[in-house]
Design an enzyme around this catalytic site. Structure first.
Site, PDB file in Angstrom:
ATOM      1  N   SER A 193      41.917  36.211  45.592  1.00 57.75           N
ATOM      2  CA  SER A 193      43.077  35.707  44.841  1.00 57.75           C
ATOM      3  C   SER A 193      43.901  34.682  45.626  1.00 57.75           C
ATOM      4  CB  SER A 193      43.963  36.861  44.364  1.00 57.75           C
ATOM      5  OG  SER A 193      43.231  37.677  43.467  1.00 57.75           O
ATOM      6  N   HIS A 218      28.242  39.140  49.470  1.00 54.18           N
ATOM      7  CA  HIS A 218      29.483  39.171  48.675  1.00 54.18           C
ATOM      8  C   HIS A 218      29.597  40.551  48.013  1.00 54.18           C
ATOM      9  CE1 HIS A 218      32.463  38.362  45.624  1.00 54.18           C
ATOM     10  NE2 HIS A 218      32.807  37.288  46.309  1.00 54.18           N
ATOM     11  N   GLU A 241      37.072  39.885  52.515  1.00 56.27           N
ATOM     12  CA  GLU A 241      37.516  39.873  51.125  1.00 56.27           C
ATOM     13  C   GLU A 241      37.749  41.309  50.668  1.00 56.27           C
ATOM     14  OE1 GLU A 241      36.059  36.007  49.066  1.00 56.27           O
ATOM     15  OE2 GLU A 241      34.500  37.507  48.902  1.00 56.27           O
ATOM     16  N   GLU A 283      30.365  41.384  45.155  1.00 56.01           N
ATOM     17  CA  GLU A 283      29.758  41.446  43.816  1.00 56.01           C
ATOM     18  C   GLU A 283      28.244  41.640  43.918  1.00 56.01           C
ATOM     19  OE1 GLU A 283      31.596  37.840  42.429  1.00 56.01           O
ATOM     20  OE2 GLU A 283      33.531  38.862  42.416  1.00 56.01           O
ATOM     21  N   GLY A 312      39.586  38.392  42.391  1.00 59.39           N
ATOM     22  CA  GLY A 312      39.691  38.118  40.964  1.00 59.39           C
ATOM     23  C   GLY A 312      40.750  38.948  40.257  1.00 59.39           C
ATOM     24  N   ASN A 339      33.776  29.174  45.922  1.00 64.49           N
ATOM     25  CA  ASN A 339      32.681  30.009  45.418  1.00 64.49           C
ATOM     26  C   ASN A 339      32.764  29.985  43.893  1.00 64.49           C
ATOM     27  OD1 ASN A 339      30.897  32.020  44.714  1.00 64.49           O
ATOM     28  ND2 ASN A 339      32.072  33.702  45.641  1.00 64.49           N
ATOM     29  N   LYS A 357      30.784  31.088  41.725  1.00 63.28           N
ATOM     30  CA  LYS A 357      30.198  32.278  41.080  1.00 63.28           C
ATOM     31  C   LYS A 357      29.319  31.854  39.889  1.00 63.28           C
ATOM     32  CE  LYS A 357      33.859  35.093  42.953  1.00 63.28           C
ATOM     33  NZ  LYS A 357      34.700  36.284  42.844  1.00 63.28           N
TER      34      LYS A 357
HETATM   35  P1  PGA Z   1      38.897  35.108  43.869  1.00 61.78           P
HETATM   36  O1  PGA Z   1      37.431  35.358  44.482  1.00 61.78           O
HETATM   37  O2  PGA Z   1      39.484  33.951  44.640  1.00 61.78           O
HETATM   38  O3  PGA Z   1      38.647  34.784  42.427  1.00 61.78           O
HETATM   39  O4  PGA Z   1      39.661  36.356  44.072  1.00 61.78           O
HETATM   40  C1  PGA Z   1      37.188  35.244  45.848  1.00 61.78           C
HETATM   41  C2  PGA Z   1      35.732  35.546  46.109  1.00 61.78           C
HETATM   42  O5  PGA Z   1      35.187  36.473  45.510  1.00 61.78           O
HETATM   43  O6  PGA Z   1      35.081  34.854  46.918  1.00 61.78           O
END
Ligand code: PGA
Length: 243
Positions: free
Chosen positions: A206, A99, A168, A101, A174, A8, A10
């Site tokens: 992460s 997601h 998640e 976010e 992140g 992903n 982003k």
């Molecule tokens: P990350 O993000 O691996 O940077 O923690 C995972 C995600 O949001 O899909």
């Protein structure tokens, strides 16, 4: 069952950076038959880069393309939105929906996410439906209940089409704080009991080359949704090797 490893990207990367990243992934994955045998791969670039990524992937069918969101609406006067039909036409096989976010930046509800997932299925793509609790919810002991409500509210009716769920935990995205193996095992078993055998359940949050092997070996973890580490070809390949 093969593991499904999804990057992903982003909101990251210039045109040149996206081209360089996909070229490096193609080189790395296609140089190693074993990697392609062991896993299914997908990358989810920003909408803007999907065309270039598709172009680069011509002749490399073992890396699929996904989008990071779509509209639940069919078409028409919806400025700034991108429909599922457009994503299908642009070569996408997967679409991430819900997601955390997007749930927090855009106030998306479970019902919104479900409508998007249904649009994705309607256009013969596979929705990757994201769920996950916040730190406060986990500390209050509500994580199983919260995720159960998200699964029940966000997933389309099971009977029609292939579906992926991504667990998640919001506090692990992140942050460098990965969920513990016991926490992952508990939640994935809980989600499995809700969705049944036919649904892929990914872990995200992460994930890195040095923790991926252990996480991906947990029961009911069918793959990973990788954010930060998917922006670096060596890290993404390192996760693939860890499988
Ligand atoms: P990350 O993000 O691996 O940077 O923690 C995972 C995600 O949001 O899909």
């Amino acid at each position: 069952m093969k593991k499904l490893i999804v990057g992903n990207w982003k909101m990251n990367g210039s045109v040149q950076e996206a081209k360089a990243l996909i070229a490096a992934l193609i080189n790395g994955l296609y140089a190693d038959e074993g990697l392609l045998e062991g896993c299914k791969f997908a990358v989810c670039p920003p909408f803007l880069h999907i065309g270039n990524v598709r172009h680069a992937l011509h002749g490399y069918p073992k890396i699929a393309i996904g989008a990071q969101d779509c509209s639940a609406l069919e078409n028409g006067a919806h400025t700034g939105d991108v429909s599922a039909a457009m994503l299908k036409d642009a070569g996408c096989r997967y679409v991430i929906v819900g997601h955390s976010e997007r749930r927090s930046d855009h106030g998306e509800s479970d019902a919104d996410v479900k409508a998007k997932a249904e649009a994705v299925l309607k256009h013969d793509m596979i929705p990757i439906v994201c769920v996950g609790e916040t730190l406060e919810q986990r500390e209050a002991g509500e994580h199983l209940k919260v995720v159960e409500a998200q699964v029940n509210g966000s997933l389309p009716d099971k009977s029609f089409g292939e579906i992926v769920v991504a667990y998640e935990p919001v506090w692990a995205i992140g942050t460098g704080k990965v969920a513990g193996i016991a926490e992952i095992a508990e939640m994935h078993a809980h989600i499995r009991a809700l969705v049944g055998r036919g649904v892929w359940i990914l872990y995200g949050g992460s994930m890195k080359p040095d923790n991926a092997g252990e996480i991906l070996a947990v029961d009911n973890v069918d793959g990973g949704l990788i954010g930060g580490a998917s922006l670096d070809a060596d890290s993404f390949l390192g996760i693939a090797r860890a499988v």
